[in-house]
Design a protein around this motif. Structure first.
Motif, PDB file in Angstrom:
ATOM      1  N   GLY A  77       0.793  -1.221   0.000  1.00 16.39           N
ATOM      2  CA  GLY A  77       0.000   0.000   0.000  1.00 16.39           C
ATOM      3  C   GLY A  77       0.822   1.265   0.000  1.00 16.39           C
ATOM      4  N   LEU A  78       2.141   1.110  -0.037  1.00 13.04           N
ATOM      5  CA  LEU A  78       3.022   2.268  -0.106  1.00 13.04           C
ATOM      6  C   LEU A  78       3.681   2.322  -1.473  1.00 13.04           C
ATOM      7  N   CYS A  79       3.711   3.503  -2.060  1.00 14.26           N
ATOM      8  CA  CYS A  79       4.319   3.692  -3.370  1.00 14.26           C
ATOM      9  C   CYS A  79       5.805   3.354  -3.301  1.00 14.26           C
ATOM     10  N   GLN A  80       6.275   2.566  -4.241  1.00 11.94           N
ATOM     11  CA  GLN A  80       7.673   2.140  -4.273  1.00 11.94           C
ATOM     12  C   GLN A  80       8.604   3.255  -4.742  1.00 11.94           C
ATOM     13  N   VAL A  81       8.045   4.361  -5.249  1.00 13.51           N
ATOM     14  CA  VAL A  81       8.871   5.480  -5.699  1.00 13.51           C
ATOM     15  C   VAL A  81       8.905   6.587  -4.654  1.00 13.51           C
ATOM     16  N   CYS A  82       7.733   7.092  -4.274  1.00 15.92           N
ATOM     17  CA  CYS A  82       7.693   8.245  -3.367  1.00 15.92           C
ATOM     18  C   CYS A  82       7.450   7.863  -1.906  1.00 15.92           C
ATOM     19  N   GLY A  83       7.006   6.634  -1.663  1.00 13.84           N
ATOM     20  CA  GLY A  83       6.774   6.181  -0.291  1.00 13.84           C
ATOM     21  C   GLY A  83       5.447   6.595   0.302  1.00 13.84           C
ATOM     22  N   LYS A  84       4.656   7.345  -0.453  1.00 16.29           N
ATOM     23  CA  LYS A  84       3.349   7.771   0.049  1.00 16.29           C
ATOM     24  C   LYS A  84       2.336   6.637  -0.122  1.00 16.29           C
ATOM     25  N   PRO A  85       1.250   6.696   0.662  1.00 17.11           N
ATOM     26  CA  PRO A  85       0.233   5.644   0.538  1.00 17.11           C
ATOM     27  C   PRO A  85      -0.430   5.644  -0.849  1.00 17.11           C
ATOM     28  N   ILE A  86      -0.700   4.432  -1.334  1.00 18.53           N
ATOM     29  CA  ILE A  86      -1.450   4.256  -2.580  1.00 18.53           C
ATOM     30  C   ILE A  86      -2.923   4.294  -2.192  1.00 18.53           C
ATOM     31  N   SER A  87      -3.724   5.001  -2.961  1.00 17.38           N
ATOM     32  CA  SER A  87      -5.139   5.140  -2.608  1.00 17.38           C
ATOM     33  C   SER A  87      -5.834   3.777  -2.559  1.00 17.38           C
ATOM     34  N   GLN A  88      -6.793   3.658  -1.657  1.00 20.10           N
ATOM     35  CA  GLN A  88      -7.554   2.417  -1.518  1.00 20.10           C
ATOM     36  C   GLN A  88      -8.306   2.088  -2.804  1.00 20.10           C
ATOM     37  N   GLU A  89      -8.769   3.121  -3.516  1.00 15.17           N
ATOM     38  CA  GLU A  89      -9.474   2.896  -4.783  1.00 15.17           C
ATOM     39  C   GLU A  89      -8.554   2.217  -5.791  1.00 15.17           C
ATOM     40  N   ARG A  90      -7.312   2.681  -5.843  1.00 16.53           N
ATOM     41  CA  ARG A  90      -6.337   2.081  -6.777  1.00 16.53           C
ATOM     42  C   ARG A  90      -6.023   0.648  -6.373  1.00 16.53           C
ATOM     43  N   LEU A  91      -5.838   0.402  -5.081  1.00 13.75           N
ATOM     44  CA  LEU A  91      -5.530  -0.946  -4.615  1.00 13.75           C
ATOM     45  C   LEU A  91      -6.703  -1.900  -4.847  1.00 13.75           C
ATOM     46  N   LYS A  92      -7.923  -1.385  -4.755  1.00  7.23           N
ATOM     47  CA  LYS A  92      -9.081  -2.235  -5.036  1.00  7.23           C
ATOM     48  C   LYS A  92      -9.146  -2.576  -6.518  1.00  7.23           C
ATOM     49  N   ALA A  93      -8.817  -1.607  -7.358  1.00  6.20           N
ATOM     50  CA  ALA A  93      -8.867  -1.828  -8.807  1.00  6.20           C
ATOM     51  C   ALA A  93      -7.714  -2.712  -9.277  1.00  6.20           C
ATOM     52  N   VAL A  94      -6.522  -2.453  -8.763  1.00  6.40           N
ATOM     53  CA  VAL A  94      -5.324  -3.206  -9.147  1.00  6.40           C
ATOM     54  C   VAL A  94      -4.578  -3.550  -7.854  1.00  6.40           C
ATOM     55  N   PRO A  95      -4.944  -4.681  -7.230  1.00  9.72           N
ATOM     56  CA  PRO A  95      -4.388  -4.983  -5.907  1.00  9.72           C
ATOM     57  C   PRO A  95      -2.884  -5.210  -5.870  1.00  9.72           C
ATOM     58  N   TYR A  96      -2.256  -5.374  -7.029  1.00 12.33           N
ATOM     59  CA  TYR A  96      -0.801  -5.544  -7.047  1.00 12.33           C
ATOM     60  C   TYR A  96      -0.084  -4.259  -7.432  1.00 12.33           C
ATOM     61  N   SER A  97      -0.784  -3.142  -7.345  1.00 13.56           N
ATOM     62  CA  SER A  97      -0.164  -1.841  -7.651  1.00 13.56           C
ATOM     63  C   SER A  97       1.016  -1.590  -6.719  1.00 13.56           C
ATOM     64  N   SER A  98       2.091  -1.097  -7.299  1.00 16.54           N
ATOM     65  CA  SER A  98       3.260  -0.753  -6.490  1.00 16.54           C
ATOM     66  C   SER A  98       3.544   0.744  -6.536  1.00 16.54           C
ATOM     67  N   LEU A  99       2.753   1.454  -7.337  1.00 15.89           N
ATOM     68  CA  LEU A  99       2.952   2.892  -7.486  1.00 15.89           C
ATOM     69  C   LEU A  99       1.643   3.638  -7.257  1.00 15.89           C
ATOM     70  N   CYS A 100       1.737   4.819  -6.669  1.00 21.25           N
ATOM     71  CA  CYS A 100       0.560   5.679  -6.547  1.00 21.25           C
ATOM     72  C   CYS A 100       0.225   6.223  -7.944  1.00 21.25           C
ATOM     73  N   ILE A 101      -0.935   6.789  -8.076  1.00 18.25           N
ATOM     74  CA  ILE A 101      -1.382   7.307  -9.382  1.00 18.25           C
ATOM     75  C   ILE A 101      -0.390   8.332  -9.927  1.00 18.25           C
ATOM     76  N   LYS A 102       0.081   9.234  -9.079  1.00 21.22           N
ATOM     77  CA  LYS A 102       0.983  10.294  -9.532  1.00 21.22           C
ATOM     78  C   LYS A 102       2.284   9.709 -10.091  1.00 21.22           C
ATOM     79  N   CYS A 103       2.896   8.783  -9.365  1.00 23.15           N
ATOM     80  CA  CYS A 103       4.155   8.198  -9.817  1.00 23.15           C
ATOM     81  C   CYS A 103       3.931   7.286 -11.034  1.00 23.15           C
ATOM     82  N   ALA A 104       2.818   6.582 -11.053  1.00 25.36           N
ATOM     83  CA  ALA A 104       2.520   5.704 -12.210  1.00 25.36           C
ATOM     84  C   ALA A 104       2.331   6.534 -13.469  1.00 25.36           C
ATOM     85  N   SER A 105       1.692   7.695 -13.360  1.00 22.29           N
ATOM     86  CA  SER A 105       1.474   8.514 -14.549  1.00 22.29           C
ATOM     87  C   SER A 105       2.777   9.163 -15.013  1.00 22.29           C
TER      88      SER A 105
END
Length: 109
Positions: A77-105
């Motif tokens: 649940g923590l972004c592998q780039v910036c260390g900030k929490p990944i939103s719950q909405e993103r984790l529900k949509a893609v539970p293996y997300s390693s990046l927050c929306i900002k870093c992924a974009s």
């Protein structure tokens, strides 16, 4: 870890499904070619598609395994780039997300 036990179980189920899918794809690709030349061309095209699907499954399997490892380490649940929490909405949509929306974009993922 208790917090993400349900997510972990869901990821394990996903991993099993992906493993099954990859096994079927691998089996289909290994089928011998037909003796008819035109049929061989069609089968070759199909094998290319199956190979692409297999590669996608392998990539997704690796991402799921990494997510399970992050849960086990308490880093889920923590972004592998910036260390900030990944939103719950993103984790529900893609539970293996390693990046927050900002870093992924920013990385184009």
């Amino acid at each position: 870890m208790k917090e993400y036990e349900e997510v972990r179980n869901s990821l394990i189920d996903m991993l099993e499904d992906l493993d099954d899918r990859l096994a079927k794809i691998t089996h289909d690709v290994k089928e011998p070619l037909d003796k008819d030349f035109e049929e061989q061309a069609t089968q070759a095209e199909n094998d290319e598609v199956l190979d692409s699907l297999g590669n996608a499954a392998r990539t997704e399997i690796e991402m799921v395994k990494q997510a399970i490892a992050r849960i086990d380490k308490g880093q889920y649940g923590l972004c592998q780039v910036c260390g900030k929490p990944i939103s719950q909405e993103r984790l529900k949509a893609v539970p293996y997300s390693s990046l927050c929306i900002k870093c992924a974009s920013q990385t184009g993922c």
